[in-house]
Design a protein around this motif. Structure first.
Motif, PDB file in Angstrom:
ATOM      1  N   UNK A  62       0.827  -1.212   0.000  1.00 29.47           N
ATOM      2  CA  UNK A  62       0.000   0.000   0.000  1.00 29.47           C
ATOM      3  C   UNK A  62       0.861   1.262   0.000  1.00 29.47           C
ATOM      4  N   UNK A  63       2.036   1.163   0.568  1.00 26.80           N
ATOM      5  CA  UNK A  63       2.898   2.345   0.693  1.00 26.80           C
ATOM      6  C   UNK A  63       3.405   2.844  -0.656  1.00 26.80           C
TER       7      UNK A  63
ATOM      8  N   UNK B  39      10.039  11.304   1.652  1.00 29.24           N
ATOM      9  CA  UNK B  39      11.063  11.039   2.673  1.00 29.24           C
ATOM     10  C   UNK B  39      10.916   9.658   3.313  1.00 29.24           C
ATOM     11  N   UNK B  40       9.691   9.195   3.461  1.00 28.25           N
ATOM     12  CA  UNK B  40       9.477   7.879   4.077  1.00 28.25           C
ATOM     13  C   UNK B  40       9.897   6.721   3.180  1.00 28.25           C
ATOM     14  N   UNK B  41      10.277   6.998   1.947  1.00 30.86           N
ATOM     15  CA  UNK B  41      10.818   5.968   1.069  1.00 30.86           C
ATOM     16  C   UNK B  41      12.315   5.756   1.303  1.00 30.86           C
ATOM     17  N   UNK B  42      12.914   6.599   2.119  1.00 30.35           N
ATOM     18  CA  UNK B  42      14.333   6.445   2.423  1.00 30.35           C
ATOM     19  C   UNK B  42      14.574   5.098   3.104  1.00 30.35           C
ATOM     20  N   UNK B  43      15.447   4.302   2.510  1.00 27.60           N
ATOM     21  CA  UNK B  43      15.705   2.961   3.013  1.00 27.60           C
ATOM     22  C   UNK B  43      16.814   2.312   2.195  1.00 27.60           C
ATOM     23  N   UNK B  44      17.270   1.195   2.685  1.00 27.09           N
ATOM     24  CA  UNK B  44      18.122   0.320   1.881  1.00 27.09           C
ATOM     25  C   UNK B  44      17.195  -0.623   1.127  1.00 27.09           C
ATOM     26  N   UNK B  45      17.357  -0.670  -0.170  1.00 23.09           N
ATOM     27  CA  UNK B  45      16.503  -1.486  -1.028  1.00 23.09           C
ATOM     28  C   UNK B  45      17.236  -2.751  -1.469  1.00 23.09           C
TER      29      UNK B  45
ATOM     30  N   UNK C 292      15.425  13.396   0.088  1.00 28.09           N
ATOM     31  CA  UNK C 292      15.596  14.596   0.887  1.00 28.09           C
ATOM     32  C   UNK C 292      14.396  15.521   0.746  1.00 28.09           C
ATOM     33  N   UNK C 293      14.034  16.136   1.859  1.00 23.98           N
ATOM     34  CA  UNK C 293      12.883  17.046   1.855  1.00 23.98           C
ATOM     35  C   UNK C 293      13.351  18.485   1.788  1.00 23.98           C
TER      36      UNK C 293
END
Length: 121
Positions: free
Chosen positions: A61-62, A87-93, A120-121
């Motif tokens: 859903x995200x 910004x909430x997509x910041x992660x290690x993929x 970055x925002x």
């Protein structure tokens, strides 16, 4: 048998980025593929996954409506297309592949190395 993920990067909010996942030692076209991510201090989560048979994609859903997955069978590569990044997509993929979807979802497939995406925002 190996998966090699492309380098991530720093993207501004609303921007786009494409990650690739190149397979060696096996034909990715016959494998189920999953993309996962892990944000700092959080558990790994599924981003999306695609079956090898009907190529149906299940989105979390995200990311629904923003992320997509494609394959280039000739190049033996899968791509994660990320749009409207937040910004909430910041992660290690991570990418993962297996001949059975259950194995992918359990985290027991072949894994690529993680690649950091920073929004970055």
């Amino acid at each position: 048998v190996q998966l090699q993920a492309s380098r991530g990067g720093l993207v501004e909010v609303g921007g786009s980025l494409r990650l690739s996942c190149a397979a060696s030692g096996f034909a990715l076209r016959y494998y189920n593929i999953g993309w996962f991510r892990q944000a700092p201090g959080q558990a790994r989560e599924e981003v999306l996954c695609q079956s090898s048979g009907d190529r149906r994609i299940h989105y979390s859903d995200a990311v629904k409506g923003r992320f997509a997955m494609t394959r280039d069978n000739a190049q033996n590569v899968a791509f994660l297309e990320m749009n409207d990044l937040r910004p909430e997509d910041t992660a290690v993929y991570y990418c993962s592949a297996s001949q059975t979807m259950g194995t992918v979802l359990r985290g027991s497939g072949v894994w690529g190395q993680g690649t950091l995406v920073t929004v970055s925002s």
